[in-house]
Write a protein that holds these residues in place. Structure first.
Motif, mmCIF file in Angstrom:
data_model
loop_
_atom_site.group_PDB
_atom_site.id
_atom_site.type_symbol
_atom_site.label_atom_id
_atom_site.label_comp_id
_atom_site.label_asym_id
_atom_site.label_seq_id
_atom_site.Cartn_x
_atom_site.Cartn_y
_atom_site.Cartn_z
ATOM 1 N N PRO A 86 0.811 -1.228 0.000
ATOM 2 C CA PRO A 86 0.000 0.000 0.000
ATOM 3 C C PRO A 86 0.842 1.276 0.000
ATOM 4 O O PRO A 86 0.512 2.245 -0.683
ATOM 5 N N ALA A 87 1.945 1.287 0.734
ATOM 6 C CA ALA A 87 2.812 2.460 0.760
ATOM 7 C C ALA A 87 3.441 2.693 -0.613
ATOM 8 O O ALA A 87 3.562 3.841 -1.064
ATOM 9 N N VAL A 88 3.825 1.620 -1.275
ATOM 10 C CA VAL A 88 4.423 1.725 -2.609
ATOM 11 C C VAL A 88 3.406 2.279 -3.605
ATOM 12 O O VAL A 88 3.718 3.183 -4.389
ATOM 13 N N LEU A 89 2.185 1.757 -3.575
ATOM 14 C CA LEU A 89 1.155 2.250 -4.490
ATOM 15 C C LEU A 89 0.859 3.723 -4.238
ATOM 16 O O LEU A 89 0.771 4.514 -5.178
ATOM 17 N N SER A 90 0.736 4.106 -2.993
ATOM 18 C CA SER A 90 0.433 5.498 -2.657
ATOM 19 C C SER A 90 1.543 6.436 -3.115
ATOM 20 O O SER A 90 1.279 7.474 -3.732
ATOM 21 N N ALA A 91 2.781 6.082 -2.835
ATOM 22 C CA ALA A 91 3.918 6.937 -3.211
ATOM 23 C C ALA A 91 4.054 7.029 -4.726
ATOM 24 O O ALA A 91 4.237 8.121 -5.277
ATOM 25 N N ALA A 92 3.957 5.900 -5.412
ATOM 26 C CA ALA A 92 4.060 5.910 -6.878
ATOM 27 C C ALA A 92 2.921 6.720 -7.482
ATOM 28 O O ALA A 92 3.122 7.473 -8.439
ATOM 29 N N ASN A 93 1.733 6.585 -6.921
ATOM 30 C CA ASN A 93 0.590 7.328 -7.424
ATOM 31 C C ASN A 93 0.817 8.835 -7.326
ATOM 32 O O ASN A 93 0.467 9.584 -8.244
ATOM 33 N N GLU A 94 1.396 9.297 -6.236
ATOM 34 C CA GLU A 94 1.661 10.735 -6.094
ATOM 35 C C GLU A 94 2.587 11.232 -7.204
ATOM 36 O O GLU A 94 2.362 12.294 -7.789
ATOM 37 N N VAL A 95 3.611 10.480 -7.501
ATOM 38 C CA VAL A 95 4.561 10.865 -8.550
ATOM 39 C C VAL A 95 3.893 10.823 -9.923
ATOM 40 O O VAL A 95 4.053 11.742 -10.738
#
Length: 153
Positions: A86-95
């Motif tokens: 979930p942290a990876v998806l959230s961070a990648a989504n922001e970028v």
């Protein structure tokens, strides 16, 4: 479950085991839920517009399908996998969203980029806070790298 709500008045709903559903409703203005998130459990007075349900009349909901909204499936996938996903998806989504807003990639590239970052991630099942921060950092760099490589021009 995820529902699409045309009026953007319902900000959250929870169904309990007895079948009751409680909802958080306000005018479509994110300042109200953000204020609550920042100051909960206190309720601060504000001068934001008030919801008039009699004026609204009817609320509309419809199912959100993964076929129509592929990024939704990525969210389900990350949530079910847990750990650092979930942290990876959230961070990648922001970028990815920032690059989209800046016109550096097209709307239809979003899901493919997010899926590629998730696929490249080596997860940690029960991460510590430093491991979550590292996953966030990695995902941001990985998304930026993929955007630069595939979509810069």
């Amino acid at each position: 479950d995820v529902l699409l709500h045309d009026e953007s008045i319902v900000h959250a709903m929870v169904e309990f085991q007895d079948g009751n559903v409680k909802a958080v409703l306000s005018v479509p203005d994110m300042r109200i839920p953000i204020q609550y998130a920042l100051f909960a459990p206190e309720r601060l007075a504000n001068s934001f517009p008030r919801l008039d349900l009699a004026r609204v009349g009817t609320l509309h909901f419809r199912a959100a399908s993964c076929e129509r909204y592929p990024a939704l499936c990525l969210g389900y996938r990350a949530g079910k996998a847990g750990g650092t996903y979930p942290a990876v998806l959230s961070a990648a989504n922001e970028v990815v969203v920032q690059a989209l807003l800046e016109g550096r990639l097209g709307f239809h590239a979003v899901e493919d980029l997010l899926a590629a970052v998730l696929d490249a991630h080596v997860p940690v099942a029960h991460p510590t806070l430093p491991e979550l921060r590292e996953a966030d950092r990695w995902a941001r760099e990985e998304a930026a790298r993929r955007i630069a490589r595939a979509y810069s021009g």
